[in-house]
Design an enzyme around this catalytic site. Structure first.
Site, PDB file in Angstrom:
ATOM      1  N   LYS A  58     -11.166  -2.211   5.935  1.00 22.58           N
ATOM      2  CA  LYS A  58      -9.813  -1.996   6.898  1.00 22.58           C
ATOM      3  C   LYS A  58     -10.490  -1.423   8.276  1.00 22.58           C
ATOM      4  O   LYS A  58     -11.547  -0.669   8.363  1.00 22.58           O
ATOM      5  CB  LYS A  58      -9.242  -0.644   6.038  1.00 22.58           C
ATOM      6  CG  LYS A  58      -8.081  -0.020   6.990  1.00 22.58           C
ATOM      7  CD  LYS A  58      -7.289   0.775   6.122  1.00 22.58           C
ATOM      8  CE  LYS A  58      -6.613   1.873   6.958  1.00 22.58           C
ATOM      9  NZ  LYS A  58      -5.278   2.438   6.361  1.00 22.58           N
ATOM     10  N   ARG A  72       0.451  10.443   0.387  1.00 16.77           N
ATOM     11  CA  ARG A  72       0.727  11.410   1.089  1.00 16.77           C
ATOM     12  C   ARG A  72       1.921  12.216   0.970  1.00 16.77           C
ATOM     13  O   ARG A  72       2.208  12.998   1.791  1.00 16.77           O
ATOM     14  CB  ARG A  72       0.954  10.949   2.381  1.00 16.77           C
ATOM     15  CG  ARG A  72      -0.163  10.124   3.341  1.00 16.77           C
ATOM     16  CD  ARG A  72      -0.099   9.758   4.626  1.00 16.77           C
ATOM     17  NE  ARG A  72      -0.935   8.598   5.070  1.00 16.77           N
ATOM     18  CZ  ARG A  72      -0.949   7.656   5.751  1.00 16.77           C
ATOM     19  NH1 ARG A  72       0.062   8.019   6.746  1.00 16.77           N
ATOM     20  NH2 ARG A  72      -1.724   6.914   6.206  1.00 16.77           N
ATOM     21  N   GLU A  86       0.740  -1.242  -0.039  1.00 15.91           N
ATOM     22  CA  GLU A  86      -0.111   0.180   0.111  1.00 15.91           C
ATOM     23  C   GLU A  86       0.944   1.537  -0.027  1.00 15.91           C
ATOM     24  O   GLU A  86       1.654   1.673   1.151  1.00 15.91           O
ATOM     25  CB  GLU A  86      -0.950  -0.046   1.309  1.00 15.91           C
ATOM     26  CG  GLU A  86      -1.786   1.403   1.180  1.00 15.91           C
ATOM     27  CD  GLU A  86      -2.352   1.590   2.636  1.00 15.91           C
ATOM     28  OE1 GLU A  86      -2.670   0.398   3.270  1.00 15.91           O
ATOM     29  OE2 GLU A  86      -2.742   2.468   2.956  1.00 15.91           O
TER      30      GLU A  86
HETATM   31  C1  3PG Z   1      -1.795   4.607   8.221  1.00 19.95           C
HETATM   32  O1  3PG Z   1      -2.544   5.119   7.663  1.00 19.95           O
HETATM   33  O2  3PG Z   1      -0.590   5.611   8.638  1.00 19.95           O
HETATM   34  C2  3PG Z   1      -1.575   3.334   8.729  1.00 19.95           C
HETATM   35  O3  3PG Z   1      -2.601   3.014   9.510  1.00 19.95           O
HETATM   36  C3  3PG Z   1      -0.167   2.802   9.402  1.00 19.95           C
HETATM   37  O4  3PG Z   1      -0.352   2.960  10.824  1.00 19.95           O
HETATM   38  P1  3PG Z   1       0.935   2.666  11.385  1.00 19.95           P
HETATM   39  O5  3PG Z   1       2.073   3.573  11.173  1.00 19.95           O
HETATM   40  O6  3PG Z   1       0.627   2.916  13.033  1.00 19.95           O
HETATM   41  O7  3PG Z   1       1.316   1.267  11.211  1.00 19.95           O
END
Ligand code: 3PG
Length: 223
Positions: free
Chosen positions: A136, A53, A49
């Site tokens: 999710k 961002r 994924e």
């Molecule tokens: C996110 O969208 O940042 C994910 O949920 C990842 O979360 P994490 O950094 O706590 O693994």
């Protein structure tokens, strides 16, 4: 090409069954994309994924999408524009922190399978009404963790989850042991430091450790 929510959920179930962990990637330099993906795939994690961002995210998806064995998705989808851009870049699926009608409709219209986010029973029910049964669970730890998912399995046994948010090597097993969890997502496998340093061997080793987090099922000769 339109895609029904049922078909999208079925495809997401297939994708989530490929590996116990879906790395959540924040990529600042598109040149990192290929070696990063190759390291994760070599370590046993082919489902990736890439979060939308960073300015480099779409170029990173383009660079990863053609790699043999890779199943590359776009994360942090918030708007129909994000959906179209992800599709154009070659994303095979999308992930969103929550779900809105506009987002769900855009994914259906673009034919992009979506893993939509939900954090409460009501949000999960809203997705079920729309035909989505692969969800999710976000933000997993903050929204009740593995105990919350265990509780949701009672009234909503037909739903499968990919919990994400606050999951790491210390608590991933708690989630992966649940019958309604298909896989977990997280950034711990490929955090910013090793990516910036180009430590692909280290990331491959982290991926190998993540693969071993899935508890052995009785039929596989485990406990
Ligand atoms: C996110 O969208 O940042 C994910 O949920 C990842 O979360 P994490 O950094 O706590 O693994």
């Amino acid at each position: 090409m339109t895609l029904t929510p049922q078909a999208a959920s079925e495809r997401m179930r297939e994708i989530c069954a490929r590996a116990p962990v879906m790395p959540v990637l924040v990529i600042h330099d598109a040149a990192h994309a290929r070696p990063l993906a190759e390291a994760l795939i070599a370590g046993g994690l082919p489902v990736l994924e890439v979060t939308l961002r960073t300015p480099a995210a779409l170029a990173a998806i383009e660079a990863m999408a053609g790699l043999p064995g890779a199943v590359v998705g776009a994360g942090t989808l918030l708007t129909p524009e994000d959906v179209r851009a992800a599709r154009a870049a070659g994303a095979e699926f999308g992930v969103s922190p929550g779900a809105t009608d506009r987002l769900l409709e855009a994914c259906a219209e673009e034919g992009l399978p979506l893993l939509p986010g939900a954090a409460t029973a009501g949000e999960v029910m809203g997705l079920l009404e729309r035909g989505h049964d692969m969800v999710k669970f976000f933000p997993a730890e903050a929204a009740g963790g593995a105990a919350m998912l265990r509780a949701l399995a009672g009234p909503l046994p037909q739903v499968r989850f990919c919990p994400t948010g606050g999951i790491g090597p210390d608590n991933a097993r708690d989630y992966l042991a649940l019958p309604n969890v298909a896989c977990v997502g997280g950034s711990w496998v490929a955090p910013p430091g090793p990516i910036a340093a180009g430590d692909w061997a280290g990331i491959e080793a982290r991926a190998r450790q993540a693969v071993r987090l899935r508890p052995a099922r009785p039929e596989e000769g485990g406990r």
